[in-house]
Design a protein around this motif. Structure first.
Motif, PDB file in Angstrom:
ATOM      1  N   GLU A  16       0.837  -1.212   0.000  1.00  0.00           N
ATOM      2  CA  GLU A  16       0.000   0.000   0.000  1.00  0.00           C
ATOM      3  C   GLU A  16       0.863   1.249   0.000  1.00  0.00           C
ATOM      4  O   GLU A  16       0.553   2.232  -0.661  1.00  0.00           O
ATOM      5  N   LYS A  19       2.964   1.144  -3.611  1.00  0.00           N
ATOM      6  CA  LYS A  19       2.141   1.051  -4.836  1.00  0.00           C
ATOM      7  C   LYS A  19       2.985   0.648  -6.048  1.00  0.00           C
ATOM      8  O   LYS A  19       3.111   1.392  -7.027  1.00  0.00           O
ATOM      9  N   ASP A  21       4.661  -0.891  -9.467  1.00  0.00           N
ATOM     10  CA  ASP A  21       4.310  -1.353 -10.819  1.00  0.00           C
ATOM     11  C   ASP A  21       4.959  -2.714 -11.068  1.00  0.00           C
ATOM     12  O   ASP A  21       4.488  -3.492 -11.879  1.00  0.00           O
ATOM     13  N   ILE A  60      -4.332  -4.412  -5.009  1.00  0.00           N
ATOM     14  CA  ILE A  60      -3.884  -3.014  -4.994  1.00  0.00           C
ATOM     15  C   ILE A  60      -3.686  -2.479  -6.418  1.00  0.00           C
ATOM     16  O   ILE A  60      -4.018  -1.347  -6.719  1.00  0.00           O
ATOM     17  N   ASN A  61      -3.118  -3.316  -7.287  1.00  0.00           N
ATOM     18  CA  ASN A  61      -2.883  -2.890  -8.676  1.00  0.00           C
ATOM     19  C   ASN A  61      -3.007  -4.094  -9.609  1.00  0.00           C
ATOM     20  O   ASN A  61      -2.048  -4.849  -9.788  1.00  0.00           O
ATOM     21  N   VAL A  64      -0.213  -4.923 -12.054  1.00  0.00           N
ATOM     22  CA  VAL A  64       1.154  -5.103 -11.543  1.00  0.00           C
ATOM     23  C   VAL A  64       1.896  -6.204 -12.314  1.00  0.00           C
ATOM     24  O   VAL A  64       1.273  -7.133 -12.836  1.00  0.00           O
TER      25      VAL A  64
END
Ligand code: GDP
Length: 291
Positions: A16, A19, A21, A60-61, A64
């Motif tokens: 978190e 964040k 990639d 979260i992504n 990713v």
């Protein structure tokens, strides 16, 4: 920030806050020998740990990109040269846990959820930063100490085991390249050249300008210096309950798809490790004499 693959809250917090990639999961209980004594812990970290990362990261992504450090140990009993098509036949709890993580969270999540996740099936990769419980660093560090009179004998296990040893710096570049491709996939990363533990000892001795002659067989085998003094011995304590005897990788897919090839040769790698260790040993010897 503290990260612990056994503890979901630490992973959640780290993801978190950063964040990411791209995520590179290099954390593991990575000692094959210890995995026989601690199979549960090995599974907890190497298998469930990856599960915690991928589930949180996707939440979260969803876009990713994840690199999973898989391992040539997954090939186990399979004869070389090993590539992406070779069967996995693990022979240790370490390799079992890594293989389950590969099947469920790499191949499985790619197929089920379209996650961008790659397995790097890396053969042994070494550098001066290697931990001393790995055979390469144990050899370069101990022989440096023996040369400077700070240790008597280097005691090893199976001298006939053969490994495809490459330079970690080259392999990290391959990890990054995998995540820059259009599609996620799995890649073998290796030099394609294999040496026995005994040959590694010989190469390290040569780099240190030491002479070692081998005598005897099996547990009675010893390496003696130019004065006939035993400086390398073998002990059953360092043998594993189950051994991967021979690894030699075929990295032609990585070469074909993103032009990767190793830059450092075996002799250059051994020299780099020996030079670093000899410098450290010289320094600690001078320090001991000073105080
Ligand atoms: P691994 O290939 O990931 O298990 O890397 P290691 O450096 O731990 O071991 C490489 C090979 O060296 C294995 O086949 C071991 O059985 C062999 N070996 C022989 N003596 C030793 C020793 O004293 N320590 C370790 N770690 N391995 C040894």
């Amino acid at each position: 920030m503290t990260g612990n693959l056994r503890d979901l809250s630490t992973i959640r917090l780290a993801l978190e806050e950063s964040k990411p990639d791209e995520i590179y999961n290099l954390a593991a209980q990575s000692d094959v020998g210890i995995s026989f004594e601690a199979p549960d812990e090995t599974m907890e970290i190497n298998y469930y740990g990856l599960g915690r990362i991928v589930n949180e990261a996707m939440r979260i992504n969803p876009g990713v990109r994840i690199y999973q450090a898989s391992t040539s140990e997954m090939f186990g009993r399979t004869k070389p040269p090993q590539n992406e098509e070779s069967p996995f036949q693990p022979v240790s709890p370490y390799a079992e846990a890594k293989l389950r993580a590969h099947n469920d969270f790499v191949v499985g999540y790619r197929n089920k959820y379209g996650l961008f996740i790659c397995s790097g099936i890396l053969f042994n990769h070494e550098s001066p930063r290697r931990g001393k419980h790995f055979v390469t660093k144990k050899i370069t560090h101990s022989l440096s100490k023996i040369k400077h009179g700070l240790q008597d004998v280097l005691t090893l296990g199976n001298l006939d085991a053969k490994r495809d040893w490459g330079y970690a710096g080259d392999y990290v570049e391959a990890m990054w390249l995998m995540l820059q491709q259009d599609k996620p996939d799995d890649y073998v990363i290796a030099t394609g050249e294999s040496h026995s533990v005994r040959e590694f000892v010989d190469a390290a001795a040569k780099a240190l300008k030491m002479t070692i002659k081998w005598k005897g067989k099996g547990l009675k085998e010893v390496g003696v210096d130019d004065k006939g003094k035993v400086i390398v011995a073998v002990s059953a304590n360092y043998y594993r309950p189950n051994e991967v005897h021979y690894l030699c990788g075929d990295a032609s897919k990585a070469r074909r798809e993103f032009g990767w090839k190793p830059k450092l040769s075996f002799d250059e790698l051994v020299k780099l490790m020996v030079e670093t260790d000899e410098k450290e040993v010289r320094f600690s010897k001078a320090y001991k004499e000073f105080i």
